[in-house]
Design a protein around this motif. Structure first.
Motif, PDB file in Angstrom:
ATOM      1  N   SER A 282       0.861  -1.178   0.000  1.00 40.66           N
ATOM      2  CA  SER A 282       0.000   0.000   0.000  1.00 40.66           C
ATOM      3  C   SER A 282       0.895   1.224   0.000  1.00 40.66           C
ATOM      4  N   GLU A 283       0.905   1.913  -1.131  1.00 40.16           N
ATOM      5  CA  GLU A 283       1.698   3.127  -1.249  1.00 40.16           C
ATOM      6  C   GLU A 283       0.762   4.296  -1.516  1.00 40.16           C
ATOM      7  N   ASN A 284       0.949   5.332  -0.749  1.00 37.25           N
ATOM      8  CA  ASN A 284       0.103   6.535  -0.870  1.00 37.25           C
ATOM      9  C   ASN A 284      -1.375   6.185  -0.709  1.00 37.25           C
ATOM     10  N   GLY A 285      -1.664   5.201   0.150  1.00 32.44           N
ATOM     11  CA  GLY A 285      -3.048   4.824   0.409  1.00 32.44           C
ATOM     12  C   GLY A 285      -3.678   3.946  -0.661  1.00 32.44           C
ATOM     13  N   THR A 286      -2.906   3.599  -1.697  1.00 27.50           N
ATOM     14  CA  THR A 286      -3.422   2.767  -2.774  1.00 27.50           C
ATOM     15  C   THR A 286      -2.858   1.355  -2.644  1.00 27.50           C
ATOM     16  N   LYS A 287      -3.757   0.384  -2.567  1.00 23.33           N
ATOM     17  CA  LYS A 287      -3.346  -1.006  -2.455  1.00 23.33           C
ATOM     18  C   LYS A 287      -2.927  -1.523  -3.829  1.00 23.33           C
ATOM     19  N   GLN A 288      -1.747  -2.140  -3.869  1.00 18.80           N
ATOM     20  CA  GLN A 288      -1.255  -2.730  -5.117  1.00 18.80           C
ATOM     21  C   GLN A 288      -0.885  -4.181  -4.852  1.00 18.80           C
ATOM     22  N   GLU A 289      -1.250  -5.041  -5.760  1.00 17.39           N
ATOM     23  CA  GLU A 289      -0.902  -6.457  -5.663  1.00 17.39           C
ATOM     24  C   GLU A 289      -0.219  -6.866  -6.959  1.00 17.39           C
ATOM     25  N   PHE A 290       0.911  -7.538  -6.839  1.00 15.42           N
ATOM     26  CA  PHE A 290       1.592  -7.987  -8.046  1.00 15.42           C
ATOM     27  C   PHE A 290       2.334  -9.286  -7.782  1.00 15.42           C
ATOM     28  N   HIS A 291       2.609  -9.975  -8.876  1.00 10.95           N
ATOM     29  CA  HIS A 291       3.366 -11.225  -8.839  1.00 10.95           C
ATOM     30  C   HIS A 291       4.807 -10.957  -9.264  1.00 10.95           C
ATOM     31  N   PHE A 292       5.666 -11.887  -8.940  1.00 10.15           N
ATOM     32  CA  PHE A 292       7.076 -11.789  -9.302  1.00 10.15           C
ATOM     33  C   PHE A 292       7.228 -11.581 -10.804  1.00 10.15           C
ATOM     34  N   SER A 293       6.456 -12.304 -11.595  1.00  8.57           N
ATOM     35  CA  SER A 293       6.567 -12.220 -13.056  1.00  8.57           C
ATOM     36  C   SER A 293       6.238 -10.824 -13.586  1.00  8.57           C
ATOM     37  N   GLU A 294       5.571 -10.011 -12.793  1.00  9.12           N
ATOM     38  CA  GLU A 294       5.207  -8.660 -13.212  1.00  9.12           C
ATOM     39  C   GLU A 294       6.264  -7.619 -12.841  1.00  9.12           C
ATOM     40  N   MET A 295       7.290  -8.037 -12.132  1.00 13.18           N
ATOM     41  CA  MET A 295       8.350  -7.106 -11.757  1.00 13.18           C
ATOM     42  C   MET A 295       9.222  -6.803 -12.968  1.00 13.18           C
ATOM     43  N   SER A 296       9.913  -5.677 -12.917  1.00 10.46           N
ATOM     44  CA  SER A 296      10.851  -5.353 -13.991  1.00 10.46           C
ATOM     45  C   SER A 296      11.983  -6.380 -13.988  1.00 10.46           C
ATOM     46  N   ASP A 297      12.635  -6.547 -15.128  1.00 12.09           N
ATOM     47  CA  ASP A 297      13.749  -7.496 -15.213  1.00 12.09           C
ATOM     48  C   ASP A 297      14.842  -7.147 -14.213  1.00 12.09           C
ATOM     49  N   ASN A 298      15.085  -5.860 -14.011  1.00  7.53           N
ATOM     50  CA  ASN A 298      16.093  -5.419 -13.064  1.00  7.53           C
ATOM     51  C   ASN A 298      15.742  -5.864 -11.637  1.00  7.53           C
ATOM     52  N   HIS A 299      14.468  -5.702 -11.248  1.00 10.29           N
ATOM     53  CA  HIS A 299      14.049  -6.099  -9.905  1.00 10.29           C
ATOM     54  C   HIS A 299      14.066  -7.614  -9.744  1.00 10.29           C
ATOM     55  N   LYS A 300      13.682  -8.337 -10.776  1.00 10.59           N
ATOM     56  CA  LYS A 300      13.760  -9.810 -10.713  1.00 10.59           C
ATOM     57  C   LYS A 300      15.207 -10.248 -10.512  1.00 10.59           C
ATOM     58  N   ARG A 301      16.113  -9.647 -11.248  1.00 11.36           N
ATOM     59  CA  ARG A 301      17.539  -9.977 -11.138  1.00 11.36           C
ATOM     60  C   ARG A 301      18.061  -9.653  -9.737  1.00 11.36           C
ATOM     61  N   ARG A 302      17.706  -8.484  -9.221  1.00  6.64           N
ATOM     62  CA  ARG A 302      18.130  -8.101  -7.868  1.00  6.64           C
ATOM     63  C   ARG A 302      17.598  -9.082  -6.833  1.00  6.64           C
ATOM     64  N   PHE A 303      16.348  -9.490  -6.994  1.00  5.49           N
ATOM     65  CA  PHE A 303      15.734 -10.437  -6.066  1.00  5.49           C
ATOM     66  C   PHE A 303      16.486 -11.768  -6.104  1.00  5.49           C
ATOM     67  N   ARG A 304      16.659 -12.307  -7.302  1.00  8.59           N
ATOM     68  CA  ARG A 304      17.316 -13.619  -7.446  1.00  8.59           C
ATOM     69  C   ARG A 304      18.786 -13.594  -7.021  1.00  8.59           C
ATOM     70  N   ASN A 305      19.412 -12.426  -7.085  1.00  6.14           N
ATOM     71  CA  ASN A 305      20.825 -12.320  -6.699  1.00  6.14           C
ATOM     72  C   ASN A 305      21.024 -12.143  -5.191  1.00  6.14           C
ATOM     73  N   LYS A 306      19.945 -11.949  -4.446  1.00 11.33           N
ATOM     74  CA  LYS A 306      20.077 -11.833  -2.988  1.00 11.33           C
ATOM     75  C   LYS A 306      20.674 -13.127  -2.456  1.00 11.33           C
ATOM     76  N   ARG A 307      21.658 -12.978  -1.573  1.00 12.19           N
ATOM     77  CA  ARG A 307      22.361 -14.140  -1.037  1.00 12.19           C
ATOM     78  C   ARG A 307      22.094 -14.308   0.441  1.00 12.19           C
ATOM     79  N   PHE A 308      22.190 -15.525   0.893  1.00 12.30           N
ATOM     80  CA  PHE A 308      22.041 -15.815   2.317  1.00 12.30           C
ATOM     81  C   PHE A 308      23.061 -16.848   2.726  1.00 12.30           C
ATOM     82  N   THR A 309      23.391 -16.829   3.993  1.00 15.50           N
ATOM     83  CA  THR A 309      24.320 -17.800   4.567  1.00 15.50           C
ATOM     84  C   THR A 309      23.484 -18.860   5.279  1.00 15.50           C
ATOM     85  N   TYR A 310      23.879 -20.096   5.080  1.00 15.09           N
ATOM     86  CA  TYR A 310      23.179 -21.203   5.746  1.00 15.09           C
ATOM     87  C   TYR A 310      24.175 -22.173   6.324  1.00 15.09           C
TER      88      TYR A 310
END
Length: 128
Positions: free
Chosen positions: A100-128
């Motif tokens: 909810s940004e500026n009082g407007t509810k938005q819903e989206f799926h991963f496939s609707e993200m920009s290619d740049n945001h998908k890449r940033r998401f998939r490149n996030k790393r974690f230690t296990y």
């Protein structure tokens, strides 16, 4: 007398690092599984949304515990199942992100993200 410790040394436990794209690939291929003795995925939609929100704001993915079977190479999620599967299910469009940004509810799926945001998401790393 009963011997409590094994005679052979167990491999040293050491932290490893993985990106979310690798997590996705390993779950898809069956190289990472949730063992059947673990509880089922239990997070509600509200909990998943809260986690996706914190993740989108840059909070770290705190170390899940993944056990590597030294005989088969299969990796079993021992702790952090809800966190990891929430991110995995988002990448697979099985869960959407609601914001909810500026009082407007938005819903989206991963496939609707920009290619740049998908890449940033998939490149996030974690230690296990």
């Amino acid at each position: 007398m009963v011997n409590f410790f094994r005679d052979e040394a167990y491999p040293v436990s050491e932290p490893r690092n993985m990106g979310l794209s690798e997590l996705e690939t390993k779950i898809d291929s069956g190289d990472i599984i949730v063992p059947n003795y673990q509880r089922n995925f239990v997070w509600s939609t509200k909990q998943q949304q809260a986690y996706l929100k914190s993740f989108s704001q840059g909070f770290p993915l705190f170390g899940p515990v993944i056990n590597v079977d030294m005989d088969t190479g299969v990796q079993e999620i021992m702790d952090g199942q809800n966190r990891l599967l929430t991110l995995y299910n988002f990448m697979k469009d099985k869960v959407s992100y609601i914001t909810s940004e500026n009082g407007t509810k938005q819903e989206f799926h991963f496939s609707e993200m920009s290619d740049n945001h998908k890449r940033r998401f998939r490149n996030k790393r974690f230690t296990y």
